[in-house]
Write a protein that holds these residues in place. Structure first.
Motif, PDB file in Angstrom:
ATOM      1  N   ARG A 153       0.829  -1.194   0.000  1.00  0.00           N
ATOM      2  CA  ARG A 153       0.000   0.000   0.000  1.00  0.00           C
ATOM      3  C   ARG A 153       0.861   1.241   0.000  1.00  0.00           C
ATOM      4  NH1 ARG A 153      -5.784  -0.305   2.397  1.00  0.00           N
ATOM      5  NH2 ARG A 153      -6.307  -2.181   1.274  1.00  0.00           N
ATOM      6  N   GLU A 190      -0.318 -12.213  -3.313  1.00  0.00           N
ATOM      7  CA  GLU A 190      -1.202 -11.103  -3.008  1.00  0.00           C
ATOM      8  C   GLU A 190      -1.196 -10.160  -4.210  1.00  0.00           C
ATOM      9  OE1 GLU A 190      -1.637  -9.879   1.152  1.00  0.00           O
ATOM     10  OE2 GLU A 190       0.347 -10.719   1.451  1.00  0.00           O
ATOM     11  N   ASN A 232      -3.705  -4.943   7.155  1.00  0.00           N
ATOM     12  CA  ASN A 232      -4.311  -3.807   6.489  1.00  0.00           C
ATOM     13  C   ASN A 232      -3.654  -3.675   5.125  1.00  0.00           C
ATOM     14  OD1 ASN A 232      -5.363  -1.348   5.759  1.00  0.00           O
ATOM     15  ND2 ASN A 232      -4.019  -0.186   7.107  1.00  0.00           N
ATOM     16  N   GLY A 233      -4.405  -3.948   4.073  1.00  0.00           N
ATOM     17  CA  GLY A 233      -3.836  -3.870   2.727  1.00  0.00           C
ATOM     18  C   GLY A 233      -3.207  -5.174   2.308  1.00  0.00           C
ATOM     19  N   ARG A 234      -2.340  -5.712   3.160  1.00  0.00           N
ATOM     20  CA  ARG A 234      -1.682  -6.976   2.866  1.00  0.00           C
ATOM     21  C   ARG A 234      -1.815  -7.915   4.036  1.00  0.00           C
ATOM     22  NH1 ARG A 234       3.027  -7.137  -1.266  1.00  0.00           N
ATOM     23  NH2 ARG A 234       1.885  -5.990  -2.821  1.00  0.00           N
ATOM     24  N   TRP A 235      -1.907  -9.184   3.741  1.00  0.00           N
ATOM     25  CA  TRP A 235      -1.803 -10.180   4.798  1.00  0.00           C
ATOM     26  C   TRP A 235      -0.344 -10.315   5.196  1.00  0.00           C
ATOM     27  CZ3 TRP A 235      -4.758 -12.522   8.191  1.00  0.00           C
ATOM     28  CH2 TRP A 235      -4.237 -13.608   8.894  1.00  0.00           C
ATOM     29  N   GLY A 236       0.528 -10.259   4.216  1.00  0.00           N
ATOM     30  CA  GLY A 236       1.962 -10.383   4.485  1.00  0.00           C
ATOM     31  C   GLY A 236       2.379 -11.828   4.569  1.00  0.00           C
ATOM     32  N   ASN A 237       3.675 -12.015   4.489  1.00  0.00           N
ATOM     33  CA  ASN A 237       4.194 -13.371   4.524  1.00  0.00           C
ATOM     34  C   ASN A 237       4.622 -13.674   5.942  1.00  0.00           C
ATOM     35  OD1 ASN A 237       5.268 -15.821   4.054  1.00  0.00           O
ATOM     36  ND2 ASN A 237       6.559 -15.170   2.346  1.00  0.00           N
ATOM     37  N   PRO A 262       4.093 -20.749  -3.858  1.00  0.00           N
ATOM     38  CA  PRO A 262       5.470 -20.258  -3.966  1.00  0.00           C
ATOM     39  C   PRO A 262       5.896 -19.559  -2.666  1.00  0.00           C
ATOM     40  CG  PRO A 262       3.989 -18.935  -5.336  1.00  0.00           C
ATOM     41  CD  PRO A 262       3.150 -20.024  -4.729  1.00  0.00           C
ATOM     42  N   GLN A 284       3.709 -18.031   0.182  1.00  0.00           N
ATOM     43  CA  GLN A 284       3.048 -16.714   0.097  1.00  0.00           C
ATOM     44  C   GLN A 284       1.532 -16.842   0.102  1.00  0.00           C
ATOM     45  OE1 GLN A 284       4.277 -13.489  -2.469  1.00  0.00           O
ATOM     46  NE2 GLN A 284       5.995 -14.732  -3.134  1.00  0.00           N
ATOM     47  N   PRO A 285       0.826 -15.843   0.643  1.00  0.00           N
ATOM     48  CA  PRO A 285      -0.636 -15.862   0.576  1.00  0.00           C
ATOM     49  C   PRO A 285      -1.108 -15.552  -0.845  1.00  0.00           C
ATOM     50  CG  PRO A 285       0.177 -14.203   2.136  1.00  0.00           C
ATOM     51  CD  PRO A 285       1.342 -14.657   1.336  1.00  0.00           C
ATOM     52  N   ASN A 286      -2.261 -16.083  -1.184  1.00  0.00           N
ATOM     53  CA  ASN A 286      -2.863 -15.887  -2.500  1.00  0.00           C
ATOM     54  C   ASN A 286      -4.151 -15.072  -2.303  1.00  0.00           C
ATOM     55  OD1 ASN A 286      -3.806 -16.156  -5.102  1.00  0.00           O
ATOM     56  ND2 ASN A 286      -3.665 -18.390  -5.163  1.00  0.00           N
ATOM     57  N   ALA A 287      -4.214 -13.906  -2.916  1.00  0.00           N
ATOM     58  CA  ALA A 287      -5.430 -13.083  -2.795  1.00  0.00           C
ATOM     59  C   ALA A 287      -6.541 -13.725  -3.612  1.00  0.00           C
ATOM     60  CB  ALA A 287      -5.164 -11.667  -3.288  1.00  0.00           C
TER      61      ALA A 287
END
Lengths: 566, 566
Positions: free
Chosen positions: A310, A490, B308-313, B474, B477-480
């Motif tokens: 962001r 993401e 917020n915005g990203r879940w993050g790794n 991969p 990582q999270p997948n949106a």
């Protein structure tokens, strides 16, 4: 040159250290600043060479601290060539590369990756080949991570050296140094410097053609290709290091013939990623600096954190203040007389400025027969992507909508698309249409009326040099205008239109009128006054069409504006 | 009930404080915990009442600290009704609401918004109406932000009161308390408690119909509607507060007739947002808890920051440990005997479990004629969105792909779409197809072979109760899988498939087999052993189809798997 050679995707480049060239200084041509440019502005992983020559221990520590501050992560630790015939003891300094390796590890722990030099024929000053191998082992055991070798002329030389290294317990990677012969004189000089002997079979070929540069270069490429093939075929070599002598043609040619020059038109992000460790997470930037990434990097170099995921609703992104430095250091590559030919020796009206913008867009020569290949806001010709909008851009520039940045809308093209694609394959990229331009206050008045009709669809920011600012951005939030959806990841949104940083950008955008254009002319001259008038009275406008799946409505907005004016 | 009444979008709700009910305790029925549920789980802005009754100053400070910890932001500061006939002096406590207001401001500065009670007819214990107005002014000047009034029966009563307040300098908002008469006895009780007099014209209507509940309720609604209309028409009233007595019908009816019950099917995010101040920025959650949001909120309540915005790794999202509490406190709303009717009094094979899943999906009665309206993983009937996948889900559940979560792919539907829309209007929402299910190891073996063909397109995570984990994500990582693009905003991606939190979810998902299903049966019974077998041997699988613009391929993946098995 960095950009051109970087296109082939090297694992890293290295920058030599010239004791005579004030290598640790802030000069534009110092080793330090060249490495800084490579890392920060060109996004190339870089090894900075460092030698023990003519430096105290404290000098060296200072250089290393500076390198760290600039984001350099890799040092090639060398003793360096003696300035005279023989090496002279450095008082308060180091006399062997191994001491420099130890010093880096002592003072900087694991921060730096350290590379050291290996000599396939033994160092010319070593007592023996075996003694030199033992020195190399010492350097590795002192903390070096890998070895790059001195050049050599036969693959057997390297392969034997590699086996000998392994035999005495050197297990780190050893990368062969390849030197494509590019000319008779450069070969002679290098050979003299490195105290190597050119094998007779090579001399036999070269001597008869020594005045034929092209023939020597062809031969050099042939020789390098066959040596590299032998090395790669041995299965012992996992990478190649090229001594380019700052010339790209021979090395590129060798790599292409080997089939390992892989120019991938796809980019990890739509803009060039910096290799600075602090910036590696960075994946969002305001769109405004799209054509001036160096200025953006410079103005944000003091940031501790870089936006990731962001942009955020930052009320004060604290851009570096706008000083002349940005405008001059980052000035056009073209000299004044060329700029005058492109932008007009003499301007007679605002319309003659419109013409310059229009010629830049169309690529057609101006009335004096010169092509306009750059503008104060764009140092390069129009981007391929912008070309998609060429016809419309031409039309509006002719009428005084002086565009400096734009992108078409894109509704889910494959990430592998050659023009607009970026990011890993298997993904989809999207864009909202964007248009940024300078225009007169008369046009802005009409535009604002027209924009009422598009209130829910188009976001706008309109500002003049004094900072009078009109926008419909909700809560000054940034608007994502480029994003990508990829498998197993993401969402990435690398460019945003941020209302707050737009105000920092406008200072730069307006200043470029004066610093790069007006100042080409005499003070008080009519040409200069016309540019000054535009600077003082025009507005900088940006428009985003939020309905990216529909046809871009921004051209209609402009059309409606002109209709209202008529 | 909170969810149903919250659908109308109240500005806030309030929760009364019952000195007799241990209101500050951790009991499920305490005022504190009810307010906690409203704020954290139902996302309702909530005012917690607090009285001075039977409490020391330290008790009250403790309650306020607890309220703050739970994320409550608003307190209605009251003296409270005396426990006997008359108010008895509180030793070490407070005897007037104004003291409580001062105490809150002294101890908690501006953290809480404070509301106080106004009495349009004067407080029954006050010396006079005027004296009571002066007390009210004191409460406001001590730091109260706004006033809610005691109930009244005529709009003139409120309007006069409001003018009198303004005349003595009370300028904060005053919200009228509306009481729709719902029954003869509740009216009598309330009137007695508040020492109000029911106007004769109302008594005259009610007395003759006092045994006809429906007639009284209708009259109460009529009366409330006309009073509210008068208040709103006066232009002096900017909001209405309803005394619902925990009953929703009358109030909803009044609001609907007034035309201010606005049920907006659009949600700010695809899941219910919590009203806890720390959670307000939260806009990303893993998809796994989609049907168990309360469990998710409970297990993450100790987090200091919310994504917020990203879940993050995140390598360790540190979910609250899985304790029986989650499984029992958050247990099914249905009693054991109903669950047995739905899920089978006696299971004879794994296939009888497949049948239960299939009946839940289709909505058809099971072989004993009962509809399966909930499952251990889904306390509610199938979501409207999942209904889009009903036919395919039915087919695969019959064959032992026991689905517990799924969503269709969506390629840019308007954010106002009644089924899949969310977020501000003018935007577009997207989804990747998702399927999550339990299945046998035989099917998993075949599935893994099939997935090789879909390697670049489908991301998967496959795990058993012991934690054996197979994935192609991969770098973990999270997948949106759900995202939205809106005018003038950054991109929002409210749900992700995160490999790391999937492992926390799988503990919960597997435990539900035992805690909610197996334990319905006698130990050692065949039914219980079948569920235990599934728990011990099945795998939990999730699949994401990354190619959201194409037709969902996950059904084909399952089809291919069954073909391979045959």
């Amino acid at each position: 040159r960095f950009d051109r050679m970087g296109a082939g995707g090297p694992l890293f480049i290295d920058v030599t250290w010239h004791p005579a060239g004030d290598p640790g200084s802030d000069k534009e041509t110092s080793s330090m600043i060249i490495a800084n440019t490579a890392v920060n502005y060109c996004g190339l992983e870089t090894i900075l060479h460092m030698t023990c020559c003519n430096q105290t221990k404290d000098d060296i520590t200072g250089h290393l601290q500076k390198a760290k501050r600039l984001g350099l992560k890799n040092i090639m630790a060398l003793r360096g060539d003696p300035s005279g015939e023989e090496w002279e003891e450095e008082v308060d300094g180091f006399n062997h590369a191994v001491d420099l390796v130890k010093h880096i590890r002592n003072e900087f722990d694991d921060y730096f990756d350290i590379c050291v030099a290996g000599y396939p024929k033994g160092h010319p000053e070593a007592e023996s080949y075996e003694a030199d191998l033992r020195h190399l082992k010492e350097k590795v055991f002192a903390g070096a991570d890998f070895i790059i070798t001195q050049l050599f002329f036969r693959s057997e030389t390297f392969l034997k050296f590699m086996k000998d290294c392994q035999a005495i317990g050197i297990t780190c990677p050893i990368i062969p140094g390849i030197f494509p012969i590019q000319g008779y004189h450069s070969l002679r000089q290098l050979v003299k410097l490195s105290k190597l002997e050119v094998p007779q079979e090579i001399k036999d070929v070269i001597e008869p053609i020594k005045d034929n540069d092209a023939a020597i270069r062809n031969y050099g490429v042939e020789l390098a290709v066959s040596m590299c093939r032998e090395l790669l075929d041995s299965g012992m070599v996992h990478g190649l290091h090229f001594y380019t002598l700052n010339r790209e043609v021979a090395t590129t040619e060798v790599l292409k013939r080997l089939g390992i020059w892989k120019e991938d038109p796809r980019r990890p992000l739509p803009w060039a990623v910096s290799a600075h460790p602090k910036r590696r997470v960075e994946d969002v930037r305001p769109i405004f600096w799209a054509s001036r990434p160096k200025s953006y990097i410079y103005r944000t170099q003091e940031w501790d954190d870089f936006p990731n995921g962001r942009w955020g609703n930052s009320s004060s992104p604290a851009f570096g203040e706008l000083k002349d430095y940005y405008l001059f250091y980052l000035k056009s590559k073209s000299p004044r007389e060329e700029l005058l030919k492109m932008w007009g020796e003499e301007l007679t009206s605002e319309e003659s400025v419109f013409e310059v913008f229009t010629c830049y867009i169309t690529g057609e020569p101006n009335r004096n027969g010169y092509k306009v290949t750059c503008m104060p806001w764009n140092d390069d010709p129009l981007a391929t992507e912008t070309n998609l909008l060429k016809d419309q851009l031409e039309k509006v520039n002719r009428r005084g909508i002086l565009t400096i940045n734009s992108q078409p809308n894109i509704n889910g093209k494959p990430s592998t698309d050659p023009i607009v694609g970026w990011g890993p394959s298997g993904g989809y990229v999207f864009q909202k249409a964007y248009l940024e331009f300078f225009t007169s206050s008369e046009i802005v008045t009409a535009l604002l009326k027209v924009l009422k009709k598009y209130e829910l669809r188009v976001n706008y920011h309109i500002v003049n040099v004094k900072g009078q600012n009109i926008t419909n951005a909700p809560d000054l939030q940034p608007n994502a205008v480029t994003w990508g959806i990829f498998p197993g990841r993401e969402i990435i949104q690398p460019t945003v239109v941020d209302p707050v940083s737009f105000l920092s950008w406008k200072d730069e955008a307006f200043a470029l009128w004066i610093e790069q254009w007006a100042k080409l002319y005499e003070e008080e001259s009519p040409s200069r006054m016309i540019i000054q008038y535009i600077h003082d009275n025009y507005y900088l406008v940006n428009l985003v069409d939020n309905d990216f799946p529909l046809e871009n409505c921004l051209w209609q907005v402009v059309e409606d504006t002109f209709e209202l004016l008529n």
